[in-house]
Design a protein around this motif. Sequence first.
Motif, PDB file in Angstrom:
ATOM      1  N   VAL A 274       0.803  -1.139  -0.103  1.00 56.74           N
ATOM      2  CA  VAL A 274      -0.031   0.161  -0.047  1.00 56.74           C
ATOM      3  C   VAL A 274       0.957   1.093  -0.002  1.00 56.74           C
ATOM      4  O   VAL A 274       1.700   1.400   0.989  1.00 56.74           O
ATOM      5  N   MET A 275       0.585   2.150  -1.163  1.00 56.99           N
ATOM      6  CA  MET A 275       1.336   3.351  -0.883  1.00 56.99           C
ATOM      7  C   MET A 275       0.733   4.298  -0.046  1.00 56.99           C
ATOM      8  O   MET A 275      -0.609   4.548  -0.308  1.00 56.99           O
ATOM      9  N   VAL A 276       1.159   4.851   0.768  1.00 56.04           N
ATOM     10  CA  VAL A 276       0.471   5.901   1.619  1.00 56.04           C
ATOM     11  C   VAL A 276      -0.069   7.238   0.831  1.00 56.04           C
ATOM     12  O   VAL A 276       0.600   7.585  -0.130  1.00 56.04           O
ATOM     13  N   PRO A 277      -1.347   7.766   1.133  1.00 52.85           N
ATOM     14  CA  PRO A 277      -1.766   8.796   0.220  1.00 52.85           C
ATOM     15  C   PRO A 277      -0.983   9.787   0.297  1.00 52.85           C
ATOM     16  O   PRO A 277      -0.168  10.509   1.213  1.00 52.85           O
ATOM     17  N   ARG A 278      -0.889  10.708  -0.894  1.00 46.53           N
ATOM     18  CA  ARG A 278       0.078  11.854  -0.797  1.00 46.53           C
ATOM     19  C   ARG A 278      -0.774  13.092  -0.132  1.00 46.53           C
ATOM     20  O   ARG A 278       0.066  13.775   0.370  1.00 46.53           O
ATOM     21  N   ARG A 279      -1.852  13.126   0.063  1.00 47.77           N
ATOM     22  CA  ARG A 279      -2.652  14.092   0.504  1.00 47.77           C
ATOM     23  C   ARG A 279      -2.178  14.207   1.988  1.00 47.77           C
ATOM     24  O   ARG A 279      -2.099  13.155   2.841  1.00 47.77           O
ATOM     25  N   GLU A 280      -1.728  15.529   2.388  1.00 48.20           N
ATOM     26  CA  GLU A 280      -1.187  15.745   3.691  1.00 48.20           C
ATOM     27  C   GLU A 280      -2.638  16.041   4.806  1.00 48.20           C
ATOM     28  O   GLU A 280      -3.567  16.566   4.289  1.00 48.20           O
ATOM     29  N   PRO A 281      -2.601  15.354   5.817  1.00 53.11           N
ATOM     30  CA  PRO A 281      -3.517  15.530   6.752  1.00 53.11           C
ATOM     31  C   PRO A 281      -3.589  17.127   7.307  1.00 53.11           C
ATOM     32  O   PRO A 281      -2.435  17.767   7.064  1.00 53.11           O
ATOM     33  N   ARG A 282      -4.819  17.622   7.760  1.00 49.96           N
ATOM     34  CA  ARG A 282      -4.664  18.991   8.043  1.00 49.96           C
ATOM     35  C   ARG A 282      -4.232  18.781   9.709  1.00 49.96           C
ATOM     36  O   ARG A 282      -4.803  17.979  10.344  1.00 49.96           O
ATOM     37  N   LEU A 283      -3.612  19.741  10.201  1.00 48.73           N
ATOM     38  CA  LEU A 283      -2.841  19.749  11.388  1.00 48.73           C
ATOM     39  C   LEU A 283      -3.997  20.207  12.472  1.00 48.73           C
ATOM     40  O   LEU A 283      -4.435  20.959  12.270  1.00 48.73           O
ATOM     41  N   THR A 284      -3.541  19.505  13.666  1.00 48.05           N
ATOM     42  CA  THR A 284      -4.228  20.247  14.995  1.00 48.05           C
ATOM     43  C   THR A 284      -3.264  20.542  15.812  1.00 48.05           C
ATOM     44  O   THR A 284      -3.544  21.548  16.690  1.00 48.05           O
ATOM     45  N   GLN A 285      -2.126  19.988  15.940  1.00 47.12           N
ATOM     46  CA  GLN A 285      -0.905  20.384  16.936  1.00 47.12           C
ATOM     47  C   GLN A 285       0.314  20.337  16.522  1.00 47.12           C
ATOM     48  O   GLN A 285       0.556  19.090  15.878  1.00 47.12           O
ATOM     49  N   VAL A 286       1.159  21.007  17.056  1.00 49.92           N
ATOM     50  CA  VAL A 286       2.738  20.725  16.570  1.00 49.92           C
ATOM     51  C   VAL A 286       3.491  21.068  17.705  1.00 49.92           C
ATOM     52  O   VAL A 286       3.192  21.937  18.204  1.00 49.92           O
ATOM     53  N   SER A 287       4.037  20.113  18.209  1.00 51.53           N
ATOM     54  CA  SER A 287       4.912  20.336  19.699  1.00 51.53           C
ATOM     55  C   SER A 287       6.398  19.946  19.320  1.00 51.53           C
ATOM     56  O   SER A 287       6.746  19.008  18.531  1.00 51.53           O
ATOM     57  N   LEU A 288       7.226  20.592  20.225  1.00 56.04           N
ATOM     58  CA  LEU A 288       8.758  20.556  20.123  1.00 56.04           C
ATOM     59  C   LEU A 288       9.260  20.050  21.247  1.00 56.04           C
ATOM     60  O   LEU A 288       9.067  20.866  22.339  1.00 56.04           O
ATOM     61  N   THR A 289      10.185  19.057  21.446  1.00 56.35           N
ATOM     62  CA  THR A 289      10.604  18.746  22.354  1.00 56.35           C
ATOM     63  C   THR A 289      12.260  18.536  22.313  1.00 56.35           C
ATOM     64  O   THR A 289      12.628  17.896  21.276  1.00 56.35           O
ATOM     65  N   ALA A 290      13.440  18.867  23.171  1.00 53.71           N
ATOM     66  CA  ALA A 290      14.601  18.637  23.069  1.00 53.71           C
ATOM     67  C   ALA A 290      14.926  17.403  23.302  1.00 53.71           C
ATOM     68  O   ALA A 290      14.444  16.763  24.542  1.00 53.71           O
TER      69      ALA A 290
END
Length: 347
Positions: A130-146
């Motif tokens: 199965v090739m994963v869809p090219r379509r990007e999901p719409r985001l709800t959250q972005v978090s960054l951690t060191a």
Amino acid sequence: MTGPLLSDLSERARDIFRLVVEGYLDTGTPVGSKALAGERGVNLSPASIRSVLAELEQQGLLAAPHTSAGRMPTESGLRLFVDAMMQVALPTREERAAIEQRLGEPGPIERALEETSSLLSDLSGAAGMVMVPRREPRLTQVSLTALDANRVLAVLVGEDGHVENRILAIPAEALGVSLEQASNYLTARASGKTLAEASRAIEDEIAGGRSALDEASRDLVSRGLATWTQDTTARPVLIVRGQANLLDEAALNDIERVRSLLDDLENKQSVASLLEHARDADAMRIFIGSENRLFSLSGSSVIAAPYRDREGKVVGVLGVIGPTRLNYARVVPMVDFTARSLGKRIG
């Protein structure tokens, strides 16, 4: 690949040819004249059958392995059979219900894609892809951690439940309090947008001096967005399940071919490029043996179909790969039905 047309064969030759191909696909072994003489509807002596077999061999539709007196279809013969003679066996009501149930279970889309690949493998007795869809999901959250002094873990959460973890190499001065600030900034700007849409909006804001981010955070966001968007466009992601199915009893007699096939499957970028042909064709594609350069050495067949979202847009490709003796009549409609069922799940 060119070869004789069905109209070039006599009715008797068609009957014998069909029985040889079906027998070979069923057993994986060459079919001899004695076995054919016992088939219902064949009112010919073994000598007459051998004459027809020799004729079909001269036409390039059958071949006689040196280890057997029986015949097996060539790639040209399989192509003629699939295109002009095969009678597909549609999935039963129980099979359709089982497919829809497995693909309809709630959860992240990644789980449905992995389930689809495993399902195709189970149904075909080969490897599922199965090739994963090219379509990007719409985001709800972005978090960054060191993670350490020079790396940051970015976690992207989509509206469809999709979660992606990506590691960024960033300068030490970008770490610390700026991470929380950058996370809040990204979440506020990215919520409800695809990564590409969020990237354009944020880059415009930073370039126009309208961002409240400090210098270190701006560098983190700019470099991070460049990495993420490049990664999104550079890959297609391929999920392969059931490679062990390729190591059946028949494969042990041709272990080099199977080793070549497994090596090909390890090169997922090349396999994904092959599947792109099914996307471009916007329809089911069947590649038999050397018809495709990628699998010319392993002599394998690929049955691939695009799958669509509810708007009818092609978003990915799925299929199976295995030896040329795949049960095409059963696998082809099964792949088609699975593609339509996955499309309903994609939404």
